[in-house]
Design an enzyme around this catalytic site. Sequence first.
Site, PDB file in Angstrom:
ATOM      1  N   SER A   1       0.817  -1.220   0.000  1.00 40.30           N
ATOM      2  CA  SER A   1       0.000   0.000   0.000  1.00 40.30           C
ATOM      3  C   SER A   1       0.851   1.272   0.000  1.00 40.30           C
ATOM      4  CB  SER A   1      -0.969  -0.021   1.183  1.00 40.30           C
ATOM      5  OG  SER A   1      -0.300  -0.254   2.393  1.00 40.30           O
TER       6      SER A   1
ATOM      7  N   LYS B   1       2.238  -5.269   3.403  1.00 43.47           N
ATOM      8  CA  LYS B   1       3.392  -4.389   3.586  1.00 43.47           C
ATOM      9  C   LYS B   1       2.936  -2.943   3.361  1.00 43.47           C
ATOM     10  CE  LYS B   1       6.301  -2.549   1.145  1.00 43.47           C
ATOM     11  NZ  LYS B   1       6.208  -1.321   1.977  1.00 43.47           N
TER      12      LYS B   1
ATOM     13  N   GLY C   1       0.341   2.316  -5.857  1.00 48.13           N
ATOM     14  CA  GLY C   1       1.567   3.088  -5.707  1.00 48.13           C
ATOM     15  C   GLY C   1       1.982   3.596  -7.062  1.00 48.13           C
ATOM     16  N   SER C   2       3.277   3.822  -7.225  1.00 42.46           N
ATOM     17  CA  SER C   2       3.709   4.457  -8.468  1.00 42.46           C
ATOM     18  C   SER C   2       3.821   3.440  -9.612  1.00 42.46           C
ATOM     19  CB  SER C   2       5.033   5.183  -8.250  1.00 42.46           C
ATOM     20  OG  SER C   2       5.952   4.311  -7.666  1.00 42.46           O
ATOM     21  N   THR C   3       3.737   3.972 -10.806  1.00 44.61           N
ATOM     22  CA  THR C   3       3.734   3.145 -12.011  1.00 44.61           C
ATOM     23  C   THR C   3       5.030   2.350 -12.130  1.00 44.61           C
ATOM     24  OG1 THR C   3       2.253   4.693 -13.088  1.00 44.61           O
ATOM     25  CG2 THR C   3       3.536   3.276 -14.538  1.00 44.61           C
ATOM     26  N   GLY C   4       6.165   3.006 -11.863  1.00 41.21           N
ATOM     27  CA  GLY C   4       7.459   2.333 -12.020  1.00 41.21           C
ATOM     28  C   GLY C   4       7.577   1.123 -11.107  1.00 41.21           C
ATOM     29  N   VAL C   5       7.134   1.264  -9.870  1.00 45.61           N
ATOM     30  CA  VAL C   5       7.239   0.135  -8.932  1.00 45.61           C
ATOM     31  C   VAL C   5       6.324  -1.006  -9.390  1.00 45.61           C
ATOM     32  CG1 VAL C   5       6.821  -0.631  -6.561  1.00 45.61           C
ATOM     33  CG2 VAL C   5       7.943   1.560  -6.961  1.00 45.61           C
TER      34      VAL C   5
ATOM     35  N   GLU D   1      -3.178  -0.266  -8.988  1.00 42.58           N
ATOM     36  CA  GLU D   1      -3.652   1.085  -9.315  1.00 42.58           C
ATOM     37  C   GLU D   1      -2.463   2.010  -9.117  1.00 42.58           C
ATOM     38  OE1 GLU D   1      -6.322   1.647 -10.817  1.00 42.58           O
ATOM     39  OE2 GLU D   1      -7.194  -0.345 -10.548  1.00 42.58           O
TER      40      GLU D   1
ATOM     41  N   CYS E   1      -3.874  10.394  -6.015  1.00 46.59           N
ATOM     42  CA  CYS E   1      -3.662   9.894  -7.369  1.00 46.59           C
ATOM     43  C   CYS E   1      -4.633  10.559  -8.328  1.00 46.59           C
ATOM     44  CB  CYS E   1      -3.838   8.397  -7.396  1.00 46.59           C
ATOM     45  SG  CYS E   1      -5.334   7.916  -6.547  1.00 46.59           S
TER      46      CYS E   1
ATOM     47  N   GLU F   1       3.749  13.101 -13.740  1.00 43.51           N
ATOM     48  CA  GLU F   1       3.049  13.081 -12.450  1.00 43.51           C
ATOM     49  C   GLU F   1       3.962  13.742 -11.421  1.00 43.51           C
ATOM     50  OE1 GLU F   1       2.590   9.451  -9.968  1.00 43.51           O
ATOM     51  OE2 GLU F   1       0.484  10.011  -9.828  1.00 43.51           O
TER      52      GLU F   1
HETATM   53  P1  NAD Z   1       5.443   4.167  -4.075  1.00 42.67           P
HETATM   54  O1  NAD Z   1       5.380   3.471  -5.378  1.00 42.67           O
HETATM   55  O2  NAD Z   1       6.682   4.860  -3.695  1.00 42.67           O
HETATM   56  O3  NAD Z   1       5.162   3.118  -2.890  1.00 42.67           O
HETATM   57  C1  NAD Z   1       4.016   2.290  -2.909  1.00 42.67           C
HETATM   58  C2  NAD Z   1       4.354   1.005  -2.173  1.00 42.67           C
HETATM   59  O4  NAD Z   1       5.335   0.288  -2.933  1.00 42.67           O
HETATM   60  C3  NAD Z   1       4.949   1.229  -0.784  1.00 42.67           C
HETATM   61  O5  NAD Z   1       4.444   0.254   0.103  1.00 42.67           O
HETATM   62  C4  NAD Z   1       6.427   1.029  -1.020  1.00 42.67           C
HETATM   63  O6  NAD Z   1       7.132   0.615   0.117  1.00 42.67           O
HETATM   64  C5  NAD Z   1       6.429  -0.047  -2.086  1.00 42.67           C
HETATM   65  N1  NAD Z   1       7.672  -0.084  -2.860  1.00 42.67           N
HETATM   66  C6  NAD Z   1       8.456   0.964  -3.201  1.00 42.67           C
HETATM   67  N2  NAD Z   1       9.506   0.523  -3.908  1.00 42.67           N
HETATM   68  C7  NAD Z   1       9.372  -0.812  -4.015  1.00 42.67           C
HETATM   69  C8  NAD Z   1      10.159  -1.841  -4.631  1.00 42.67           C
HETATM   70  N3  NAD Z   1      11.264  -1.565  -5.305  1.00 42.67           N
HETATM   71  N4  NAD Z   1       9.707  -3.104  -4.535  1.00 42.67           N
HETATM   72  C9  NAD Z   1       8.578  -3.387  -3.878  1.00 42.67           C
HETATM   73  N5  NAD Z   1       7.811  -2.472  -3.275  1.00 42.67           N
HETATM   74  C10 NAD Z   1       8.200  -1.194  -3.348  1.00 42.67           C
HETATM   75  O7  NAD Z   1       4.173   5.140  -4.028  1.00 42.67           O
HETATM   76  P2  NAD Z   1       3.768   6.195  -2.911  1.00 42.67           P
HETATM   77  O8  NAD Z   1       4.715   7.343  -2.982  1.00 42.67           O
HETATM   78  O9  NAD Z   1       3.552   5.529  -1.599  1.00 42.67           O
HETATM   79  O10 NAD Z   1       2.344   6.639  -3.453  1.00 42.67           O
HETATM   80  C11 NAD Z   1       2.186   7.578  -4.469  1.00 42.67           C
HETATM   81  C12 NAD Z   1       1.932   6.911  -5.800  1.00 42.67           C
HETATM   82  O11 NAD Z   1       0.793   6.065  -5.678  1.00 42.67           O
HETATM   83  C13 NAD Z   1       1.586   7.905  -6.886  1.00 42.67           C
HETATM   84  O12 NAD Z   1       2.190   7.512  -8.091  1.00 42.67           O
HETATM   85  C14 NAD Z   1       0.072   7.803  -6.982  1.00 42.67           C
HETATM   86  O13 NAD Z   1      -0.466   8.193  -8.222  1.00 42.67           O
HETATM   87  C15 NAD Z   1      -0.138   6.361  -6.705  1.00 42.67           C
HETATM   88  N6  NAD Z   1      -1.490   6.110  -6.217  1.00 42.67           N
HETATM   89  C16 NAD Z   1      -2.395   5.590  -7.099  1.00 42.67           C
HETATM   90  C17 NAD Z   1      -3.702   5.374  -6.697  1.00 42.67           C
HETATM   91  C18 NAD Z   1      -4.716   4.805  -7.650  1.00 42.67           C
HETATM   92  O14 NAD Z   1      -5.784   4.399  -7.210  1.00 42.67           O
HETATM   93  N7  NAD Z   1      -4.425   4.768  -8.937  1.00 42.67           N
HETATM   94  C19 NAD Z   1      -4.071   5.658  -5.381  1.00 42.67           C
HETATM   95  C20 NAD Z   1      -3.111   6.169  -4.512  1.00 42.67           C
HETATM   96  C21 NAD Z   1      -1.822   6.386  -4.943  1.00 42.67           C
END
Ligand code: NAD
Length: 542
Positions: free
Chosen positions: A186, A211, A264-268, A292, A326, A424
């Site tokens: 999340s 996590k 979370g983010s698109t790249g991850v 998402e 988001c 973004e």
């Molecule tokens: P993030 O991608 O940095 O982190 C999201 C989750 O991924 C965290 O739990 C993080 O610990 C985990 N993570 C990070 N790097 C990882 C890796 N290498 N391997 C495995 N897990 C990893 O995102 P954030 O900064 O927490 O949230 C913001 C992002 O989430 C923005 O891009 C936003 O648009 C997106 N978001 C999308 C929605 C949607 O519904 N589309 C909703 C909320 C947030």
Amino acid sequence: MSGTIRVPAPVNEPILSYAPGTPERTELKAALRSIAGQEADIPVIIGGEEIRTGRTHAIHAPHDHGLRLGEWHAAGAEEAQRAIANTVDARREWASWRWEDRAAVFLKAAELLAEPWRSTLNAATMLGQSKTAFQAEIDSACEIVDFFRFGAHFAERIFDHQPISDRGIWNRIEYRPLEGFVYAVSPFNFTAIGANLAGIPAMVGCGVLWKPSKHAVLSGYYTYKLLEEAGLPPGVINFVPGDPVEITAAAMDHPDFAGLHFTGSTGVFQSLWNTVGRNIARYRSYPRLVGETGGKDFIVAHPSADRDALRTAIVRGSFEYQGQKCSAASRAYVPESVWKEISGDLVAETDALAMGDPMDFRNFVNAVIDRGAFQSITGYIDRAKASPDADVIAGGEYSDADGFFIRPTLIRAHAPDHETMCDEIFGPVMSIHVYPDAAWSETLDMVDSTSPYALTGAVFSQDRSAVREAMDRLQNAAGNFYINDKPTGAVVGQQPFGGGRASGTNDKAGSVFNIIRWLSPRTIKENFAPPMSTAYPFMGEE
Ligand code: NAD
């Protein structure tokens, strides 16, 4: 014992106002004082056991470097392995519970949250993630309650979906929870997303390794404790804050990995999908991948747009929760005639937004989540200030002296492909491109092609044919499309949420489309009059 049992008809949790003099305001202020005044000591939780690994991380409020809220213990590879084994074990027993017993745990959690837990979760979200009382209320109170109440109702609608049966035969479908475990990962920005990513697969019988984001461990911990008090058995959800790379490797290398529930983010998300692809032959089942991800959400105004509605949508849609939604609007396309009329008020209103500590309820915006976000967002602002293609017309100031504060910023982008119109930014930055009134149709094509994302978008127009044209040309540009409203604030049961293209798998959080991903149907055919001989009638002698 049997009966066609139905969960109570769901209703959206009312949003409390927190206006001066209300009881909820008094209660929330007390909870804020209590959480700010103590240091939480947050463990990893496996099988109900609290594990303090000693690898601790401090929790500081993003808006106040001096406010230490406690620390959390990080899980690593070893705890992740233990948690996975425990989840798979706990899932066996949990999956055998009757549906109504499992649903009852989550419905009770919803009621506990609506009453005694409300101020605790809201206060933890306000302090740990820097949200106003209102932004916390719609997230950590109302949306979680809604996810659980509507989730139970939507699961029943799926169970109701049954095949027809021919004469002498009884066909049916059983909806089995996924075998193995679901890995829920999340983000920081919504407490409700953590509750949903972990809670919904668990409600329908899966075991979940959760996590949370390192920036939302405090509210995540209280969410876990809420579910525990509601009667969730140990191990059904294991709470493993920690190193994302180590925990993900343990989860995704495991043969019992059955699904990824990610926001979370698109790249991850793309990197996790790649890992699953590489490991595909080692899994017992094909894992369900639900993600998402990012957005570059738009507002496009037609010359007929209502000026006040447009201005309000730009301010609220771009700057609430510092643009860290988001769904936050972060690019707008405004015709010259409308821009002439609204720009003065828009700049004045943006400059007037009160910014500061969420404990002071007069503030509209608070701090961004951490130093990394602060640096990335201010980098965009600085480059815009230096660029001939853009002007910073409101805000643009920032300071990390006390907390990570960035003034709500409006950028007028002369070039429609300026980086702030495409990337973004995930902060309080709105870029506006002003287009010639006659270029409406071309502008819609520009909206469609400028970014790889397709999460949310809004059209403002009083002219129905223009609305129709925007709906058609932007058919694939947003999973959540708004007409004459800001593109944020989706409500469970009302606007199922999710986007396509690079924004995610569009499985619509809080809907049947999402829940079905955590279920694997088993078709059963029972024959009451099975054939007794091999030969078919057509084979008989003439
Ligand atoms: P993030 O991608 O940095 O982190 C999201 C989750 O991924 C965290 O739990 C993080 O610990 C985990 N993570 C990070 N790097 C990882 C890796 N290498 N391997 C495995 N897990 C990893 O995102 P954030 O900064 O927490 O949230 C913001 C992002 O989430 C923005 O891009 C936003 O648009 C997106 N978001 C999308 C929605 C949607 O519904 N589309 C909703 C909320 C947030």
